[in-house]
Design a protein around this motif. Structure first.
Motif, PDB file in Angstrom:
ATOM      1  N   ASP A   1      28.590  24.807  39.517  1.00 45.86           N
ATOM      2  CA  ASP A   1      28.893  26.334  38.934  1.00 45.86           C
ATOM      3  C   ASP A   1      30.159  26.001  38.166  1.00 45.86           C
ATOM      4  OD1 ASP A   1      26.092  27.585  39.472  1.00 45.86           O
ATOM      5  OD2 ASP A   1      27.045  29.162  40.539  1.00 45.86           O
TER       6      ASP A   1
ATOM      7  N   ASP B   1      34.504  31.044  33.970  1.00 46.94           N
ATOM      8  CA  ASP B   1      35.548  31.778  34.431  1.00 46.94           C
ATOM      9  C   ASP B   1      34.861  32.846  35.054  1.00 46.94           C
ATOM     10  OD1 ASP B   1      36.889  30.234  32.962  1.00 46.94           O
ATOM     11  OD2 ASP B   1      36.522  31.283  31.120  1.00 46.94           O
ATOM     12  N   SER B   2      34.049  33.590  35.020  1.00 49.74           N
ATOM     13  CA  SER B   2      33.547  34.226  36.018  1.00 49.74           C
ATOM     14  C   SER B   2      31.531  34.505  36.504  1.00 49.74           C
ATOM     15  CB  SER B   2      33.282  36.027  34.872  1.00 49.74           C
ATOM     16  OG  SER B   2      33.247  36.381  34.218  1.00 49.74           O
ATOM     17  N   PRO B   3      31.457  35.597  36.610  1.00 50.12           N
ATOM     18  CA  PRO B   3      29.729  35.138  37.312  1.00 50.12           C
ATOM     19  C   PRO B   3      29.236  35.706  35.887  1.00 50.12           C
ATOM     20  CG  PRO B   3      30.522  36.415  39.387  1.00 50.12           C
ATOM     21  CD  PRO B   3      31.925  36.454  37.747  1.00 50.12           C
ATOM     22  N   GLU B   4      29.193  35.906  35.121  1.00 54.32           N
ATOM     23  CA  GLU B   4      29.049  36.975  33.271  1.00 54.32           C
ATOM     24  C   GLU B   4      28.445  35.315  32.806  1.00 54.32           C
ATOM     25  OE1 GLU B   4      31.815  38.899  34.731  1.00 54.32           O
ATOM     26  OE2 GLU B   4      30.417  39.722  35.488  1.00 54.32           O
ATOM     27  N   ASN B   5      29.594  34.289  33.157  1.00 48.83           N
ATOM     28  CA  ASN B   5      29.191  33.730  32.214  1.00 48.83           C
ATOM     29  C   ASN B   5      28.862  31.329  32.940  1.00 48.83           C
ATOM     30  OD1 ASN B   5      32.017  32.537  32.766  1.00 48.83           O
ATOM     31  ND2 ASN B   5      33.032  32.749  31.050  1.00 48.83           N
ATOM     32  N   TRP B   6      28.848  32.393  34.075  1.00 50.81           N
ATOM     33  CA  TRP B   6      28.409  30.802  34.976  1.00 50.81           C
ATOM     34  C   TRP B   6      27.422  29.747  34.412  1.00 50.81           C
ATOM     35  CZ3 TRP B   6      29.423  33.407  40.320  1.00 50.81           C
ATOM     36  CH2 TRP B   6      30.864  32.800  40.773  1.00 50.81           C
ATOM     37  N   ASP B   7      27.343  29.152  35.120  1.00 47.92           N
ATOM     38  CA  ASP B   7      26.682  28.081  34.298  1.00 47.92           C
ATOM     39  C   ASP B   7      26.636  27.230  35.401  1.00 47.92           C
ATOM     40  OD1 ASP B   7      23.597  26.937  33.298  1.00 47.92           O
ATOM     41  OD2 ASP B   7      25.378  25.764  31.750  1.00 47.92           O
TER      42      ASP B   7
END
Length: 57
Positions: free
Chosen positions: A31, A34-40
């Protein structure tokens, strides 16, 4: 270099990544972001890893 599940690594492109699955000794799912909102979740190989930032326990 031995990479374990949940290690944090620095990639050669400067990004940090968290190992979420070890497919074999050379291939991993990680993963990034920076945060769960923009994890890839991306595929990486041992050759993509510069060093281990934080080893899981």
């Amino acid at each position: 270099m031995k990479i374990n599940l949940f290690d944090d690594v620095l990639l050669k492109n400067g990004q940090s990544a968290g190992i979420v699955e070890v497919l074999d000794e050379q291939t991993f799912l990680a993963d990034i972001g920076d945060s769960p909102e923009n994890w890839d979740t991306i595929d990486i190989t041992l050759a993509d890893i510069e060093r281990i930032i934080n080893r899981s326990e």
